[in-house]
Design an enzyme around this catalytic site. Sequence first.
Site, short mmCIF file in Angstrom:
data_model
loop_
_atom_site.label_atom_id
_atom_site.label_comp_id
_atom_site.label_asym_id
_atom_site.label_seq_id
_atom_site.Cartn_x
_atom_site.Cartn_y
_atom_site.Cartn_z
N LYS A 1 -11.89 4.14 1.77
CA LYS A 1 -10.80 3.38 1.19
C LYS A 1 -11.41 2.24 0.35
O LYS A 1 -11.59 1.12 0.83
CB LYS A 1 -9.90 2.84 2.31
CG LYS A 1 -8.60 2.23 1.86
CD LYS A 1 -7.74 1.89 3.08
CE LYS A 1 -6.43 1.27 2.66
NZ LYS A 1 -5.56 0.97 3.81
N GLU B 1 -7.37 6.57 10.01
CA GLU B 1 -7.77 7.43 11.13
C GLU B 1 -6.78 8.60 11.28
O GLU B 1 -7.20 9.74 11.50
CB GLU B 1 -7.81 6.63 12.44
CG GLU B 1 -8.92 5.59 12.50
CD GLU B 1 -8.57 4.23 11.89
OE1 GLU B 1 -9.30 3.27 12.15
OE2 GLU B 1 -7.57 4.13 11.13
N TYR C 1 -14.05 26.86 -1.56
CA TYR C 1 -13.91 25.40 -1.60
C TYR C 1 -12.82 24.93 -2.54
O TYR C 1 -12.27 23.85 -2.38
CB TYR C 1 -15.25 24.70 -1.89
CG TYR C 1 -16.03 25.21 -3.07
CD1 TYR C 1 -15.71 24.83 -4.36
CD2 TYR C 1 -17.11 26.06 -2.87
CE1 TYR C 1 -16.44 25.29 -5.44
CE2 TYR C 1 -17.85 26.52 -3.95
CZ TYR C 1 -17.51 26.13 -5.23
OH TYR C 1 -18.24 26.59 -6.30
N GLU D 1 0.83 -1.20 0.00
CA GLU D 1 0.00 0.00 0.00
C GLU D 1 0.87 1.25 0.00
O GLU D 1 0.54 2.24 -0.66
CB GLU D 1 -0.93 0.02 1.21
CG GLU D 1 -1.99 -1.06 1.18
CD GLU D 1 -2.86 -1.03 2.41
OE1 GLU D 1 -4.01 -0.58 2.29
OE2 GLU D 1 -2.38 -1.45 3.49
#
Length: 120
Positions: free
Chosen positions: A99, A73, A53, A21
Site C-alpha cells: 500500500k 490483511e 498467469y 480511502e
Amino acid sequence: METIRIKGLKIFAYHGVNPEEKENGQNFVLDLTLCADLSRAAQTDDLADTVNYAAVRKTVNAAFTAQKYDLIERAAQVVCDAVLAQYPQVQAVTLELKKPEAPINAVFDYVSVELTRSRT
C-alpha cells in the site's frame, strides 16, 4: 515444486479504514508467488499443462476489487482464497500486498502485509 511469480501488479481499489480511502481509492501493488508442479508443462510446452498467469491476473483483479475492505490483511486473504479455489494445480500462494499511498504522515516506500496460504 516450481514457482510462477507475478511481481508489481498494480491495481486501483478502495481499501482502508479511513472514509476517504473508500471514497477516493488508491493504488496497490501485489507480488504473487504461486507454487505448482510445472514439470509437465516444461516437457510439453502446452499452456494447458501450466498455470496461465494471464488468467490468474484476471482472477486476482476480480477478487481484489469486488468489495471494499478495511484491512489489507483481509483483502490479501480474499485474493489467496480466490487463487487456490480457481487453480487446483496451485499448491500454495504467497502474496505481498503493498500500500504505497497509505495515509501515514511519514516518508516511506510502502506498507505491506505478506500471506502464504496452501492446500495443506
